[in-house]
Motif scaffolding. Sequence first.
Motif, mmCIF file in Angstrom:
data_model
loop_
_atom_site.group_PDB
_atom_site.id
_atom_site.type_symbol
_atom_site.label_atom_id
_atom_site.label_comp_id
_atom_site.label_asym_id
_atom_site.label_seq_id
_atom_site.Cartn_x
_atom_site.Cartn_y
_atom_site.Cartn_z
ATOM 1 N N PRO A 1 -39.522 -6.224 -36.337
ATOM 2 C CA PRO A 1 -38.502 -5.170 -36.276
ATOM 3 C C PRO A 1 -37.107 -5.676 -35.913
ATOM 4 N N ALA A 2 -37.019 -6.834 -35.233
ATOM 5 C CA ALA A 2 -35.710 -7.370 -34.877
ATOM 6 C C ALA A 2 -34.953 -7.883 -36.095
ATOM 7 N N PHE A 3 -35.640 -8.084 -37.216
ATOM 8 C CA PHE A 3 -34.997 -8.565 -38.430
ATOM 9 C C PHE A 3 -34.541 -7.419 -39.337
ATOM 10 N N ALA A 4 -34.887 -6.178 -38.984
ATOM 11 C CA ALA A 4 -34.614 -5.039 -39.862
ATOM 12 C C ALA A 4 -33.370 -4.270 -39.429
ATOM 13 N N LYS A 5 -32.447 -4.093 -40.351
ATOM 14 C CA LYS A 5 -31.249 -3.308 -40.071
ATOM 15 C C LYS A 5 -31.643 -1.858 -39.795
ATOM 16 N N GLY A 6 -30.888 -1.238 -38.913
ATOM 17 C CA GLY A 6 -31.169 0.139 -38.539
ATOM 18 C C GLY A 6 -31.911 0.264 -37.229
ATOM 19 N N ASN A 7 -32.530 -0.836 -36.791
ATOM 20 C CA ASN A 7 -33.186 -0.836 -35.487
ATOM 21 C C ASN A 7 -32.198 -1.288 -34.422
ATOM 22 N N ARG A 8 -32.404 -0.801 -33.199
ATOM 23 C CA ARG A 8 -31.510 -1.162 -32.102
ATOM 24 C C ARG A 8 -32.327 -1.526 -30.874
ATOM 25 N N PHE A 9 -32.000 -2.678 -30.281
ATOM 26 C CA PHE A 9 -32.705 -3.139 -29.092
ATOM 27 C C PHE A 9 -31.696 -3.525 -28.022
#
Length: 301
Positions: A88-96
């Motif tokens: 998920p850290a490689f996918a745009k639209g996710n925020r951490f």
Amino acid sequence: MSNTENQFTVTFWGVRGSIASPGSSTVRYGGNTPCVEMRVGGERLIFDGGTGIRVLGQSLLSQMPLDAHMFFTHSHWDHIQGFPFFVPAFAKGNRFNIYGAIAPNGSTMEQRLNDQMLHPNFPVPLQIMGADLKFNDIEIGETVRINDVVVENALLNHPGQAVGYRVNWRGHAAAYVTDTEHFPDRLDENVLSLAHQADLLIYDATYTDEEYHSEKSSKVGWGHSTWQEAVKIAKAAHVKTLVIFHHDPLHSDDFLDQVGADVAAAFPNSLMAREGLVIHIAPPVMALEPRAIAAEIGLSV
């Protein structure tokens, strides 16, 4: 209000210490290194990025876009080596939002996560990750507020420094205390503070007392504790449920079964951490063993 906004749930994705240890003798408890997920009042909190975070990441692909908070205890390999494989850290639209204390040498958590992905250690750099990663340097003892979730931290006794965390929400609390070594003559006040009257204490019990004090291979000074010390802390802090965590890579399933029996005899409200274990703190229900919840979280056990 969604159902998750009324829940405080803890899921274990990696429970092994020091090094990942897959194999026939670790099937039931799991061989992945530390990663614990807490769903608290609608917020998603992730503690440590050991190899267990890769499995967590796979389970989250159907739930994107994601907005989550990641807390690192420290940057020893077993606690960060899964981060480069967290899809998920490689996918745009996710925020951490990523939190960690500055190391004694002055390096930030961002620098340390970046360094492990540099050549010749890894083929692609951290900067290739497409998600919005916001790094937050936290001070020892600083409180982080995420809406009505309050996360406290305290210094632990571990080579190179580590911090433990306590998550508070609506009168409930879970303490995540790994990696730490007990003191020979007293209980650690920082650990007692984190664990004080907690619903759940997750504690580093890598060794038994016999292993820790072994004349042939002493573990004194290695930065980890024992299940016997875990019980002392749980009793002194009036903890409701104790979870034995950070299992030694040499400890087989059968060995951990015996440890679990010994812990239960000394502190009945106890559990052995295992991959896939889910504990509901609020609303309070029984802890679910991996086979009972495998379909729910997409695990094969």
